[in-house]
Motif scaffolding. Structure first.
Motif: not given
Length: 230
Positions: A29, A31, A45, A63, A67, A108, A110, A114, A116-117, A119
């Protein structure tokens, strides 16, 4: 004479290495940072610990804020304290990691820090902000070591899975191809895989048998090996 205690600002941070498994690939994961330093960079994160919170509490808060994930079981695995690891000065970070089922998680979300968050596969990670590449590698090596003596792979798989999915996960973590016949024989010999009277559904190829990890049976086998009375 009354002594006054001086309150110091927190110089600790938390960084989280969260592993997931999806479509035959091991993922971590990440960000995209929305703030300096390293604005626009990809990162794990992480953020500073507040003065009025404990380390464990901070890990969950950070976290979630970055996220949207919460209620994860995370474990500390290392502390990073190189003098020049952060542009602000000497900031020590406590690193946590967790293994989760991606398909069981909500979307997810953000936070403010962030953009964006998301994978990202572990095989082609770009250089990350701060010393997060080193933190990731340390967490990944921890995962590999644990795989050799604990059935942690099942924390990443769906509740019902095929032996092919299990092998793909082992290959992704170990970064090497495994012999199909030997792998299956070894996994089944442990005695804690439960074969289900079910097969895959909605697949374009021959449906494979589904299995479950029998945690109760594993605990019994483990305790018997240690000579613990049940």
């Amino acid at each position: 004479m009354e002594e006054r205690l001086v309150k110091f600002e927190s110089e600790f941070s938390i960084d989280c290495v969260i592993f997931g498994f999806e479509a035959g690939e091991l993922k971590v994961l990440l960000i995209e940072r929305n703030d300096e330093p390293f604005e626009g960079w990809l990162a794990l994160p992480g953020n500073l610990v507040k003065n009025d919170e404990g380390i464990e509490e901070a890990a969950g808060r950070i976290l979630h804020e970055l996220t949207g994930l919460d209620d994860l079981h995370m474990e500390q695995f290392h502390t990073f304290g190189d003098v020049n690891r952060h542009p602000r000065g000497r900031i020590i970070t406590v690193a946590y990691y967790a293994l989760i089922r991606i398909d069981a998680q909500k979307e997810l979300i953000p936070g403010q820090l962030a953009r964006k968050a998301f994978w990202h596969t572990v095989t082609d990670l770009p250089k990350l902000a701060f010393d997060h590449s080193e933190i990731f590698r340390t967490g990944f090596n921890k995962l590999r070591r644990r795989l050799s003596y604990q059935p942690i792979a099942y924390e990443l798989l769906p509740e019902k899975f095929t032996l092919t999915q299990l092998q793909q996960l082992y290959e992704a973590i170990l970064n090497k191809k495994l012999d199909k016949r030997n792998f299956r024989k070894k996994m089944l010999s442990y005695g804690f895989l439960k074969e289900l009277d079910e097969k895959q559904k909605n697949v374009s190829f021959r449906a494979a048998k589904l299995y479950k990890f029998d945690r109760r049976k594993y605990s019994k086998i483990f305790q018997n090996e240690l000579g613990v009375d049940m």
